[in-house]
Design an enzyme around this catalytic site. Sequence first.
Site, short mmCIF file in Angstrom:
data_model
loop_
_atom_site.label_atom_id
_atom_site.label_comp_id
_atom_site.label_asym_id
_atom_site.label_seq_id
_atom_site.Cartn_x
_atom_site.Cartn_y
_atom_site.Cartn_z
N HIS A 269 1.94 -10.33 21.66
CA HIS A 269 3.27 -10.54 22.25
C HIS A 269 3.29 -11.81 23.11
O HIS A 269 4.14 -12.67 22.96
CB HIS A 269 3.63 -9.31 23.08
CG HIS A 269 4.95 -9.41 23.76
ND1 HIS A 269 5.09 -9.88 25.04
CD2 HIS A 269 6.20 -9.13 23.32
CE1 HIS A 269 6.36 -9.87 25.37
NE2 HIS A 269 7.07 -9.42 24.34
N ARG B 175 13.83 -13.11 14.84
CA ARG B 175 13.31 -11.75 15.12
C ARG B 175 14.36 -11.05 15.97
O ARG B 175 14.41 -11.27 17.17
CB ARG B 175 12.00 -11.82 15.88
CG ARG B 175 10.80 -12.31 15.10
CD ARG B 175 9.59 -12.34 16.03
NE ARG B 175 8.33 -12.46 15.35
CZ ARG B 175 7.61 -13.59 15.27
NH1 ARG B 175 8.07 -14.70 15.81
NH2 ARG B 175 6.45 -13.61 14.66
N ARG C 280 16.13 -11.48 10.41
CA ARG C 280 15.32 -10.31 10.04
C ARG C 280 15.85 -9.09 10.76
O ARG C 280 16.03 -9.11 11.99
CB ARG C 280 13.86 -10.53 10.42
CG ARG C 280 13.00 -9.33 10.05
CD ARG C 280 11.55 -9.58 10.35
NE ARG C 280 11.28 -9.44 11.78
CZ ARG C 280 10.07 -9.64 12.31
NH1 ARG C 280 9.08 -10.03 11.52
NH2 ARG C 280 9.87 -9.49 13.59
N GLU D 248 4.37 -8.60 3.86
CA GLU D 248 3.46 -8.52 5.01
C GLU D 248 2.30 -7.58 4.78
O GLU D 248 1.48 -7.38 5.67
CB GLU D 248 4.24 -8.03 6.24
CG GLU D 248 5.38 -8.93 6.63
CD GLU D 248 6.07 -8.47 7.89
OE1 GLU D 248 5.69 -8.94 8.97
OE2 GLU D 248 6.99 -7.64 7.78
N GLY E 138 4.88 -12.81 5.87
CA GLY E 138 4.57 -12.58 7.29
C GLY E 138 3.06 -12.55 7.41
O GLY E 138 2.43 -11.50 7.33
N THR E 139 2.50 -13.73 7.58
CA THR E 139 1.03 -13.82 7.50
C THR E 139 0.33 -13.26 8.74
O THR E 139 -0.88 -13.07 8.71
CB THR E 139 0.60 -15.28 7.26
OG1 THR E 139 1.36 -16.12 8.14
CG2 THR E 139 0.81 -15.69 5.83
N ASN E 140 1.10 -12.98 9.80
CA ASN E 140 0.45 -12.30 10.95
C ASN E 140 0.05 -10.90 10.53
O ASN E 140 -1.10 -10.49 10.65
CB ASN E 140 1.40 -12.21 12.15
CG ASN E 140 1.91 -13.56 12.59
OD1 ASN E 140 1.26 -14.56 12.38
ND2 ASN E 140 3.09 -13.58 13.18
N ASP E 141 1.04 -10.16 10.02
CA ASP E 141 0.73 -8.80 9.59
C ASP E 141 -0.13 -8.81 8.34
O ASP E 141 -1.01 -7.96 8.18
CB ASP E 141 2.03 -8.02 9.35
CG ASP E 141 2.57 -7.46 10.66
OD1 ASP E 141 1.78 -6.85 11.40
OD2 ASP E 141 3.75 -7.66 10.96
N CYS F 100 6.62 -17.24 7.45
CA CYS F 100 7.12 -17.29 8.83
C CYS F 100 6.12 -16.72 9.82
O CYS F 100 6.45 -16.56 10.98
CB CYS F 100 8.47 -16.60 8.94
SG CYS F 100 8.40 -14.85 8.54
C1 PEP Z 1 4.38 -11.73 10.57
O1 PEP Z 1 3.92 -10.59 10.53
O2 PEP Z 1 3.77 -12.72 10.15
C2 PEP Z 1 5.70 -11.96 11.17
C3 PEP Z 1 6.26 -13.15 11.14
O3 PEP Z 1 6.29 -10.90 11.78
P1 PEP Z 1 5.93 -10.44 13.27
O4 PEP Z 1 4.97 -11.41 13.85
O5 PEP Z 1 7.20 -10.37 14.02
O6 PEP Z 1 5.31 -9.09 13.01
MG MG Z 2 5.30 -8.94 10.88
#
Ligand code: PEP
Ligand code: MG
Length: 832
Positions: free
Chosen positions: A378, A484, A540, A682, A703-706, A769
């Site tokens: 966060h 977001r 989103r 994701e 969503g490359t973070n997840d 993203c």
């Molecule tokens: C992600 O998961 O890459 C993404 C952009 O979504 P968030 O970071 O909000 O989960």
């Molecule tokens: Mg995500």
Amino acid sequence: MSKSVGDADDPLLVSVRSGAKFSMPGMMDTVLNLGLNDDSVEGLAKQTGDERFAFDSYRRFIAMYARIVLDLPGEEFDSLFEAAKELAGTTSDAKVPVELLRYLVDSYQQIVERHTGAPFPQKPDEQLRGAIEAVFRSWNGPRAIAYRDRERIAHDLGTAVNVQAMVFGNRDDNSGTGVGFTRDPATGTKGAYGDFLVNAQGEDVVAGIRNTEPISELKKQFPKVHAELTAIFDRLEKHYKDMCDTEFTIEQGKLWMLQTRVGKRTGAAALKMAVDMVRSNDLGISKAEAVSRITEDHLDSVLHPQFAGSGYETWAKGLGASPGAAVGRIYFTADDAAAAAARGEQVVLVRNETSPEDVHGMLAAEGILTARGGLVSHAAVVARGWGKPAVVGAEVLRLGDHTVTAGEVMLYEGDWVSLDGGAGVVVAGQVPLTAAEPPPAFATVLSWADEIRKGNLAVRANADTGEDAANARRLGAEGIGLCRTEHMFLGEDRLPVVRRMILAHSPSDEAEALEELRLVQREDFLSILEAMDGLPVTVRLLDPPLHEFLPSTWELAHKEATVGLTPEERRLYDAAMAWREANPMLGTRGVRLGVIKPGLYAMQVRALMEAARQRVADGGHPIVEIMIPLTVTREEMALARRWVEEAVAAANAEAAPKPTRRGTKAATGRGVLEVSIGTMIETPRAALRADEIAEVAEFFSFGTNDLTQMTFGFSRDDVEGRMMDAYLELGLLPRNPFEVVDAGGVGELVQLGTERGRSTRPSLKVGVCGEHGGDPASIDLFYRAGLDYVSCSPFRVPVARLAAAQAVLASGPRPGAGATGARKRSSRATSG
Ligand code: PEP
Ligand code: MG
């Protein structure tokens, strides 16, 4: 030179120096004057007729060899030399008389023997072997490793070792040594720049122990040498087509060039030089070449304030989560930080981790420091979005009651810290900062980058408010790739509304909370669509990992056990306990939340459509894309799509809104709006089943973070601070996969998902993203995987524009660039 090493009558002396591919200033070792021993020093004295010079060179050699090859501490040698100068009544190295130099040579040899138990090596070949090994060894010294880590130079690259005949700047006052640049490496201004010292060897310039003189002074003292050096600088620039750094020595009036390399430069200088050199009356390099010479660090250094100077002692180290430097007094709660900022203080917010409840404190702070969390936590995501410097996951920090400790040093509330959010470094105290001022060349270089990437790879921004969107557009974003919507509720006044919606006990409670949310969202959407008028905006639908929106059960439990809870807190506590999830990142998130709260997404679409139709009525051109988060099956996506289509149809069926702006002509017709509907990809399953999901999605955004979290099974909030360092140190991972996309796993899923999606729907638009959308190495991979755009936080947009152009330069433009023919590309993103 017709001399040979080891010749006692006329010895050839050599320097042993590193020859790494990339300049690592001061990080690798050098040994000078090698070849001297008790016999050849006399030969050198005779040959040169200068005993002082010969013994000065010998005492330098013994001290340097002892320190670098034999690993002895340098202080004993230095303090003896200082004592000799005092005895001689001089402050100048060059004025120490020969008798004292002879004495120093003896004493130095005794020091060596005392420490090593063996006499100072006299055989030149033994000296040479020792020195060569030591220079190779210095590749793995802590200084060199730290430098390569910082500069991202591969550790397995290795170095050459050069053995070079010596000339002597310490011969007499008609000699000297210097470091010269063909242009000013700090500003980029044309013309020779550098320092020199009369009667000295190179180490004296680098060590900074004697005051050097600027190269402009050379013209007065050595006019012939100055003219020759300037001509050489010209030749070097024409040959390398770039600014070069050089080391040179003047020996009795004759100029010798020792080394040259393309020179390091500041960001401002890099930009100015790149633009200047494109001109035909300068070096005439191409615009593409100019663009390829600019790095992420160059842009960051002109976009954000930085530490002025270097060498500050690190108090704590964490992950560099949001670039730029900040200085402030530390506060440990968002309320205290906000209150201090309101009093006019500069504030750094220090937390274990942040949550939406801390947002007002984050907003008030100059910088953010957390003990836990990773690059997509966060704190990191929010700070990056606002362009606020942040260091996260500094695991050494121990937060106490109004104190924070790292190692031995404890700081109290109100103490000053300075943080560098690029390097992940925190310094106790106030470090002076440089101002952030993009020079005119910044815009020029980026406009060239845009020409190169046009039609190949677009750059959008992740922005959640009108202000962020306007900022992103100013920085060159071509739309929003991720809004977001849960971030719209981060404000102190909005969080309770989201909580009411999540925790509603009855349909009527829920409907009431949803209606409240709709009204605030509508206003937010209006300002975003206005800021991005004419450009696509991907909204989103809500994706809150619920734990981020609920009060901390731990804190409430603590309060219950100590001072007790108010009735409202009790209600929240019970509800939060009821919603508590063992693994919230894998829990009621994304479209799953929509499934159990079916009115939620319809409300959001309604708010968005009302805003979009209002924009049309006001003469705007909104381009709306609605995105479903965390989809894993076609059926889920089809269901969510139905809700969206129904809400869009319902909105379009209503009468067109009236213009709110005076003088705006009412839009004709009903103001029917087309929106495209797509999904985030994701999870590994979504990437694997992308062909099915594409049946019901017009676009994908990875969503490359997840996707990283779920591909590795690495909790995005936990693993970076705790174990990433060990993984990187042991070489278990080449880079932190939350920073640079993992080519072998996540990268393959991106490529495969894109190919499978387009196998069903050739016109499928695909972007990314996740935070990787602003990382140059990842952008290169995304381009090769066939993506249409990357989306990143507003302040990363310039870096992404540059990196996108560099990706196009590296892999070539797409076939039929500018048209969708590009989609036929089939190159593999990676094999690693
Ligand atoms: C992600 O998961 O890459 C993404 C952009 O979504 P968030 O970071 O909000 O989960
Ligand atoms: Mg995500």
